[in-house]
Motif scaffolding. Structure first.
Motif, PDB file in Angstrom:
ATOM      1  N   VAL B  69       0.796  -1.239   0.107  1.00 55.55           N
ATOM      2  CA  VAL B  69      -0.034  -0.070   0.023  1.00 55.55           C
ATOM      3  C   VAL B  69       0.848   1.225  -0.074  1.00 55.55           C
ATOM      4  O   VAL B  69       1.938   1.139   0.434  1.00 55.55           O
ATOM      5  CB  VAL B  69      -0.777  -0.195   1.203  1.00 55.55           C
ATOM      6  N   ILE B  70       0.470   2.155  -0.639  1.00 53.55           N
ATOM      7  CA  ILE B  70       1.142   3.643  -0.727  1.00 53.55           C
ATOM      8  C   ILE B  70      -0.173   4.461  -0.490  1.00 53.55           C
ATOM      9  O   ILE B  70      -0.883   4.500  -1.347  1.00 53.55           O
ATOM     10  CB  ILE B  70       1.612   4.208  -1.930  1.00 53.55           C
ATOM     11  N   ALA B  71      -0.205   5.209   0.635  1.00 55.94           N
ATOM     12  CA  ALA B  71      -1.079   6.034   1.137  1.00 55.94           C
ATOM     13  C   ALA B  71      -0.557   7.603   0.606  1.00 55.94           C
ATOM     14  O   ALA B  71       0.429   7.961   0.955  1.00 55.94           O
ATOM     15  CB  ALA B  71      -1.391   6.126   2.445  1.00 55.94           C
ATOM     16  N   TYR B  72      -1.466   8.090  -0.247  1.00 57.03           N
ATOM     17  CA  TYR B  72      -1.217   9.429  -0.642  1.00 57.03           C
ATOM     18  C   TYR B  72      -2.196  10.517  -0.061  1.00 57.03           C
ATOM     19  O   TYR B  72      -3.537  10.215   0.198  1.00 57.03           O
ATOM     20  CB  TYR B  72      -1.584   9.496  -2.277  1.00 57.03           C
ATOM     21  N   GLY B  73      -1.750  11.752   0.214  1.00 57.36           N
ATOM     22  CA  GLY B  73      -2.472  12.822   0.985  1.00 57.36           C
ATOM     23  C   GLY B  73      -2.993  13.427  -0.249  1.00 57.36           C
ATOM     24  O   GLY B  73      -3.064  13.319  -1.703  1.00 57.36           O
ATOM     25  N   PRO B  74      -3.967  14.478  -0.062  1.00 58.00           N
ATOM     26  CA  PRO B  74      -4.871  15.345  -1.113  1.00 58.00           C
ATOM     27  C   PRO B  74      -4.078  15.914  -2.222  1.00 58.00           C
ATOM     28  O   PRO B  74      -4.257  16.359  -3.025  1.00 58.00           O
ATOM     29  CB  PRO B  74      -5.674  16.381  -0.023  1.00 58.00           C
ATOM     30  N   HIS B  75      -2.748  16.368  -1.788  1.00 57.26           N
ATOM     31  CA  HIS B  75      -1.733  16.813  -2.762  1.00 57.26           C
ATOM     32  C   HIS B  75      -0.686  15.924  -3.297  1.00 57.26           C
ATOM     33  O   HIS B  75       0.259  16.427  -3.996  1.00 57.26           O
ATOM     34  CB  HIS B  75      -0.745  18.124  -1.950  1.00 57.26           C
ATOM     35  N   GLY B  76      -1.225  14.533  -3.107  1.00 58.29           N
ATOM     36  CA  GLY B  76      -0.363  13.770  -3.936  1.00 58.29           C
ATOM     37  C   GLY B  76       0.958  13.222  -3.013  1.00 58.29           C
ATOM     38  O   GLY B  76       1.813  12.568  -3.844  1.00 58.29           O
ATOM     39  N   GLU B  77       1.230  13.629  -2.002  1.00 59.91           N
ATOM     40  CA  GLU B  77       2.436  13.365  -1.034  1.00 59.91           C
ATOM     41  C   GLU B  77       2.094  12.045  -0.575  1.00 59.91           C
ATOM     42  O   GLU B  77       1.307  11.631  -0.292  1.00 59.91           O
ATOM     43  CB  GLU B  77       2.688  14.354  -0.021  1.00 59.91           C
ATOM     44  N   ILE B  78       3.327  11.182  -0.459  1.00 60.94           N
ATOM     45  CA  ILE B  78       3.334   9.800   0.266  1.00 60.94           C
ATOM     46  C   ILE B  78       3.180  10.112   1.944  1.00 60.94           C
ATOM     47  O   ILE B  78       3.939  10.821   2.330  1.00 60.94           O
ATOM     48  CB  ILE B  78       4.405   9.204  -0.046  1.00 60.94           C
ATOM     49  N   VAL B  79       1.983   9.540   2.224  1.00 63.75           N
ATOM     50  CA  VAL B  79       1.748   9.632   3.749  1.00 63.75           C
ATOM     51  C   VAL B  79       2.327   8.419   4.604  1.00 63.75           C
ATOM     52  O   VAL B  79       2.587   8.681   5.645  1.00 63.75           O
ATOM     53  CB  VAL B  79       0.192   9.736   3.907  1.00 63.75           C
ATOM     54  N   TRP B  80       2.052   7.303   3.697  1.00 64.91           N
ATOM     55  CA  TRP B  80       2.397   6.085   4.473  1.00 64.91           C
ATOM     56  C   TRP B  80       2.578   5.117   3.383  1.00 64.91           C
ATOM     57  O   TRP B  80       2.028   4.967   2.530  1.00 64.91           O
ATOM     58  CB  TRP B  80       1.367   5.853   5.321  1.00 64.91           C
ATOM     59  N   GLU B  81       3.648   3.925   3.828  1.00 64.91           N
ATOM     60  CA  GLU B  81       3.808   2.836   2.770  1.00 64.91           C
ATOM     61  C   GLU B  81       4.073   1.690   3.726  1.00 64.91           C
ATOM     62  O   GLU B  81       4.780   1.874   4.660  1.00 64.91           O
ATOM     63  CB  GLU B  81       4.898   3.410   1.745  1.00 64.91           C
ATOM     64  N   GLY B  82       3.592   0.606   2.940  1.00 60.34           N
ATOM     65  CA  GLY B  82       3.989  -0.639   3.835  1.00 60.34           C
ATOM     66  C   GLY B  82       3.284  -1.891   3.283  1.00 60.34           C
ATOM     67  O   GLY B  82       2.952  -1.745   1.930  1.00 60.34           O
ATOM     68  N   TYR B  83       2.993  -3.073   3.983  1.00 61.42           N
ATOM     69  CA  TYR B  83       2.410  -4.132   3.368  1.00 61.42           C
ATOM     70  C   TYR B  83       1.376  -4.581   4.034  1.00 61.42           C
ATOM     71  O   TYR B  83       1.452  -4.343   5.329  1.00 61.42           O
ATOM     72  CB  TYR B  83       3.685  -5.307   3.211  1.00 61.42           C
ATOM     73  N   LEU B  84       0.493  -5.437   3.700  1.00 63.88           N
ATOM     74  CA  LEU B  84      -0.563  -5.990   4.398  1.00 63.88           C
ATOM     75  C   LEU B  84      -0.305  -7.046   5.294  1.00 63.88           C
ATOM     76  O   LEU B  84       0.018  -8.263   4.710  1.00 63.88           O
ATOM     77  CB  LEU B  84      -1.900  -6.342   3.519  1.00 63.88           C
ATOM     78  N   ALA B  85      -0.187  -6.886   6.617  1.00 65.14           N
ATOM     79  CA  ALA B  85       0.149  -8.146   7.391  1.00 65.14           C
ATOM     80  C   ALA B  85      -0.872  -8.903   8.025  1.00 65.14           C
ATOM     81  O   ALA B  85      -0.637  -9.916   8.545  1.00 65.14           O
ATOM     82  CB  ALA B  85       1.092  -7.354   8.573  1.00 65.14           C
ATOM     83  N   ALA B  86      -2.078  -8.060   8.081  1.00 65.94           N
ATOM     84  CA  ALA B  86      -3.344  -8.911   8.941  1.00 65.94           C
ATOM     85  C   ALA B  86      -4.640  -8.369   8.350  1.00 65.94           C
ATOM     86  O   ALA B  86      -4.566  -7.179   8.019  1.00 65.94           O
ATOM     87  CB  ALA B  86      -3.142  -8.897  10.328  1.00 65.94           C
ATOM     88  N   ILE B  87      -5.722  -9.352   8.270  1.00 68.95           N
ATOM     89  CA  ILE B  87      -6.921  -8.772   7.785  1.00 68.95           C
ATOM     90  C   ILE B  87      -7.819  -9.308   8.936  1.00 68.95           C
ATOM     91  O   ILE B  87      -8.111 -10.477   9.270  1.00 68.95           O
ATOM     92  CB  ILE B  87      -7.014  -9.330   6.377  1.00 68.95           C
ATOM     93  N   ASP B  88      -8.787  -8.483   9.432  1.00 68.49           N
ATOM     94  CA  ASP B  88      -9.907  -9.218  10.112  1.00 68.49           C
ATOM     95  C   ASP B  88     -11.337  -8.707   9.162  1.00 68.49           C
ATOM     96  O   ASP B  88     -11.336  -7.590   8.820  1.00 68.49           O
ATOM     97  CB  ASP B  88      -9.949  -8.215  11.334  1.00 68.49           C
ATOM     98  N   ALA B  89     -12.121  -9.798   9.045  1.00 63.57           N
ATOM     99  CA  ALA B  89     -13.253  -9.636   8.513  1.00 63.57           C
ATOM    100  C   ALA B  89     -14.429  -9.883   9.370  1.00 63.57           C
ATOM    101  O   ALA B  89     -14.447 -11.050   9.846  1.00 63.57           O
ATOM    102  CB  ALA B  89     -13.430 -10.192   7.043  1.00 63.57           C
ATOM    103  N   MET B  90     -15.262  -9.103   9.587  1.00 63.76           N
ATOM    104  CA  MET B  90     -16.643  -9.511  10.381  1.00 63.76           C
ATOM    105  C   MET B  90     -17.595  -9.582   9.378  1.00 63.76           C
ATOM    106  O   MET B  90     -18.253  -8.744   8.840  1.00 63.76           O
ATOM    107  CB  MET B  90     -16.674  -8.308  11.381  1.00 63.76           C
TER     108      MET B  90
END
Lengths: 478, 376
Positions: B69-90
């Motif tokens: 995942v790459i999270a981008y802010g409203p101005h296109g800046e990178i806010v956070w970056e990483g990988y999916l480590a766990a998923i919870d589904a209810m």
């Protein structure tokens, strides 16, 4: 004449109208489709002092405020958006028998709940005397008869009911948007008779100062390779400045050498409107081991912005140095002028000599900015139409914002979408009154150099921008 | 127009290597968002929640792990970056969780024979799991045994742990059932430095930050997750032995070096940030009078030292923060933490329907919270 209020449902394929406001005395006898005309419809929105009167409600504004008591009087609005509208519409249904009356109610319930499994029902409103119709998507709805139908009014074959709908936060046009830029030719440079900017025509709608969604169709017309990175912005202005063109070189990994600088760039417009500054730099050469950055100072004064360091990996590149927040200067009392000086500097990444040559800078005072990137190419010359979508364009459906923007390549020969177009980084262009659409792009790799940094001032594209005017309640002549 | 925060989700390449070649989705229709960033990991954790269909939630459970995942802010800046480590589904009262935490696909056993002779088995590994997720090491121990038995233990444990295990919970109760909700828990790429074990018998010394660069290259030679560029690593000027004991994770080895600080006896701040690059620099607390972030009590916003607004999603650790209205009348210039200012060790940005904010934490409150961040 009664205002026109009706539902449109395409659940059976073609569009069927269900008029809720009537001009005649209609009743459902169990056959035909009397609801398709205002003169015969058996539905009637109740408008009286007993059951109430209905008009479309404005969407609830959801503002987030900061600050306030006990430290200061009053809070300050920081963010705002709108929620869906849920409203109750009193309605009556006339029929020749109990069963036919219930059939009328069942029909409404069926079409109001179609959104998840078919297509949303559309609410259309055109008050008496209004030139235009406004259309809303109904996300959910229901009809509840009141107790008189099976009690004191039994066998009167009249259902008095309350129709509860949850609908889109605004209404829009039906089926197609409004063209604001039509087949405009863009050149990949900020100067010359044909450049990288085109003004939006004046658009309709209520959110023209908050941003209304745009769809863009982009065709790359002259390039030997595909568009790989594309900057799109809705701007108040774009200032092109080549006065800082020059070359800088250094072997230092710490102290940047000056490549070029500009002075006295006016940002006065930012003092009276909520725009941000974006600086892009066009380089005719950036060595592989060179890294560039910019320093923005108040004219003749101190620094207000130091950009991230960007590694260039091609001979030519159009680089985005990030955004500069100007909100501080809007708060300074009586400030009437704001000018900046901008210096471009180069560092070495490895201690060996590295140079960069600046061609020009572009200063955008922008409302929204985004970047699309894809190493394999967003749009190949003549073969792919790049479509950036933010509102629905479907026959007999309102043009309203998508849940999220989409960018897709469409084959110009088959009309079919390609897969794998990159997500939109930032905020895609929105229509603001008086704004223009800016586009700048880099090609995919050439000459064996990897990465989407290959900028050619001779490249061109054509752009068509359509927009979805939005209205919170009524449309009138807009 | 709302806050145009977007999460670009990508399918992993071979071996779990992050790639932008296959975008999965541009996830914007989330209902909650929270990320953390620390001065010793960089991007640490990201949790997002959203409503989904049953089919959509099942797809996340089946195929979501290791998506980047790459999270981008409203101005296109990178806010956070990483990988999916766990998923919870209810799914109403049924919950399904799947995580990479317990997974290991390259396992060896350290053993001793009945005569006290120590040995290590050849690693047992699963190619299919490695192809999906990358290599994740684990070491078992077995005393007073044989090499064959130790190998068998490794193989047995591998069979059990080579794939992420689904953790179901079921509640059958009165009351509303609820709908289908998905929570994605991402981890920063720095976390993957804990996946690989290393050792080094060389006892000669080398500059600690140079050794960090070597360790990054070692990690990348197995799992090409983190960039090997050392451009953003400030030299420490301090040397240490290159010896690394057996069964040391690369993260442990790196932190042992960086915890020594630099030649000015100042600690380092480090982490993996944008473009998965490692940053190492002297901590901002070395110059506590240089303030990066300010707030005024009457305002609910953060400002940088130029007076510009710092949006909650752009706030970073390794900064000096100051509450202007609490300024000490006679501050101790060398004290990092005082009534008005402190060193920001950890940042938590949270966004929900009725609140957007950022929490800045000082250096005393990192260890436990950092571990809890991923557990939620």
């Amino acid at each position: 004449m009664a205002s026109n209020i009706w539902l449109i449902s395409t659940i059976e394929g073609s569009a069927t109208s269900y008029y809720l406001s009537r001009t005649g005395i209609g009743s459902y006898t169990g056959s035909g489709t009397p609801w398709t005309a205002q003169s015969t419809t058996p539905y009637e929105i109740a408008m009286n002092d007993i059951v109430g009167r209905w008009t479309p409600q404005a969407p609830p504004s959801q503002g987030l405020y900061s600050g306030g008591p006990p430290f200061i009087n009053g809070e300050h609005l920081v963010y705002r958006s709108y929620g869906n509208v849920t409203e109750n519409v009193p309605i009556q249904m006339y029929a020749s028998s109990h069963d036919n009356a219930v059939a009328l109610m069942r029909q409404l319930r069926q079409i109001l709940k179609a959104a998840l499994y078919s297509v949303p029902c559309v609410l259309a409103v055109q008050p008496d005397g209004s030139t235009n119709i406004v259309y809303y998507n109904i996300h959910d709805g229901d009809v509840q008869e009141d107790e008189r139908f099976i009690n004191d009014e039994e066998r009167h074959n009249l259902i008095r009911a309350r129709m509860t709908i949850t609908r889109s936060f605004t209404g829009g046009r039906l089926s197609s948007g409004e063209t604001l830029i039509s087949g405009a030719t863009y050149a990949n440079t900020g100067t010359g008779g044909t450049d990288n900017l085109a003004a939006y025509s004046a658009g309709a709608g209520e959110l023209i100062y908050e941003g209304q969604p745009l769809n863009l169709d982009i065709t790359c017309t002259t390039a030997s390779s595909s568009i790989a990175s594309l900057y799109l912005a809705s701007v108040y202005s774009r200032t092109y400045d080549a006065s800082g063109a020059g070359t800088g070189s250094t072997s230092s990994t710490i102290s940047g050498a000056l490549v070029g600088s500009t002075s006295g760039t006016s940002l006065d417009a930012a003092l009276s409107r909520q725009v941000h500054l974006r600086v892009l730099g066009r380089f005719s050469n950036i060595d592989v081991n060179a890294r560039v950055y910019i320093e923005v100072n108040l004219a003749g004064s101190g620094r207000i912005y130091l950009s991230p360091v960007i590694a260039g990996n091609a001979a030519t590149a159009l680089l985005d140095f990030g955004y500069v927040d100007l909100s501080l200067y809007r708060d300074i009392p009586s400030l009437t002028s704001l000018q900046i000086d901008t210096g471009v500097r180069v560092l070495s990444s490895n201690g060996s000599s590295a140079s960069a040559t600046l061609s020009y800078l572009e200063f955008l005072l922008y409302y929204t900015f985004c970047t699309l990137e894809h190493n394999s190419g967003l749009a190949a010359q003549g073969a792919t139409l790049l479509r950036v979508g933010q509102f629905t364009v479907v026959t007999n459906r309102p043009c309203l914002p998508l849940q999220r923007p989409i960018a897709h390549g469409i084959s110009t020969s088959t009309g079919r979408p390609r897969i794998g177009v990159a997500p939109i980084r930032g905020t895609p262009p929105q229509y603001f009154n008086g704004a223009s659409l800016y586009a700048g792009w880099n090609r995919t790799s050439s000459s064996g150099i990897t990465g989407p940094n290959d900028h050619r001032t001779t490249d061109q594209m054509t752009v068509t921008a359509t927009h979805a005017p939005l209205w919170r309640t009524l449309r009138g002549g807009g | 127009m709302g806050i145009a925060l977007s999460l670009a989700i990508y399918a992993p390449g071979a071996g779990g290597v992050p790639s932008t070649a296959t975008p999965v989705m541009d996830l914007r229709q989330i209902t909650s968002y929270e990320h953390t960033t620390t001065a010793r990991t960089g991007f640490e954790s990201l949790r997002v929640g959203f409503v989904d269909t049953t089919e959509g939630a099942l797809d996340w459970l089946r195929s979501g792990l290791m998506r980047s995942v790459i999270a981008y802010g409203p101005h296109g800046e990178i806010v956070w970056e990483g990988y999916l480590a766990a998923i919870d589904a209810m799914f109403g009262q049924e919950t399904r969780s799947v995580s990479l935490d317990g997974m290991a696909n390259r396992i060896r056993t350290r053993f001793t024979t009945v005569n006290g002779i120590a040995g290590t088995t050849t690693p047992a590994s699963d190619a299919a799991s490695i192809a999906l997720y990358g290599t994740k090491d684990s070491v078992l121990s077995l005393p007073e045994t044989t090499s064959t038995a130790a190998s068998n233990l490794a193989a047995t444990d591998l069979a059990r742990r080579k794939n992420p295990v689904m953790q179901p919970t079921t509640e059958v109760a009165t009351g509303g059932l609820g709908g289908v909700q998905v929570t994605l828990l991402f981890a920063g790429w720095y976390d993957t430095l804990d996946w690989l074990l290393t050792s080094n018998a060389t006892t000669s010394t080398a500059v600690t930050t140079t050794q960090v660069g070597t360790l990054l290259s070692t990690a990348a030679s197995t799992n090409a997750f983190i960039s090997t560029t050392t451009t953003n690593i400030t030299a420490s000027g301090v040397s240490d032995t290159q010896y690394i004991g057996t069964d040391t994770t690369i993260r442990q080895a790196i932190e042992q070096l960086l915890n020594q600080g630099n030649s000015s006896n100042q600690r380092f701040a480090w982490g993996v940030y944008e473009h998965r690059t490692m940053h190492v620099e002297q901590w901002a607390g070395a110059n506590p009078a240089v303030v990066h972030y300010r707030r005024h009590l009457p305002s609910g916003q953060l400002y940088d030292d130029d007076g510009a607004i710092v949006h909650p999603w752009n706030a970073r650790p390794n900064r000096m923060y100051e509450a202007v209205d609490l300024l000490d009348p006679a501050p101790v210039s060398t004290a990092q933490d005082a009534a008005a200012r402190f060193f920001v060790e950890r940042v938590t940005c949270s966004i929900s329907g009725d609140r957007i904010g950022v929490r800045l934490e000082p250096q005393t409150s990192d260890a436990l919270d950092a571990r809890l961040a991923r557990l939620g």
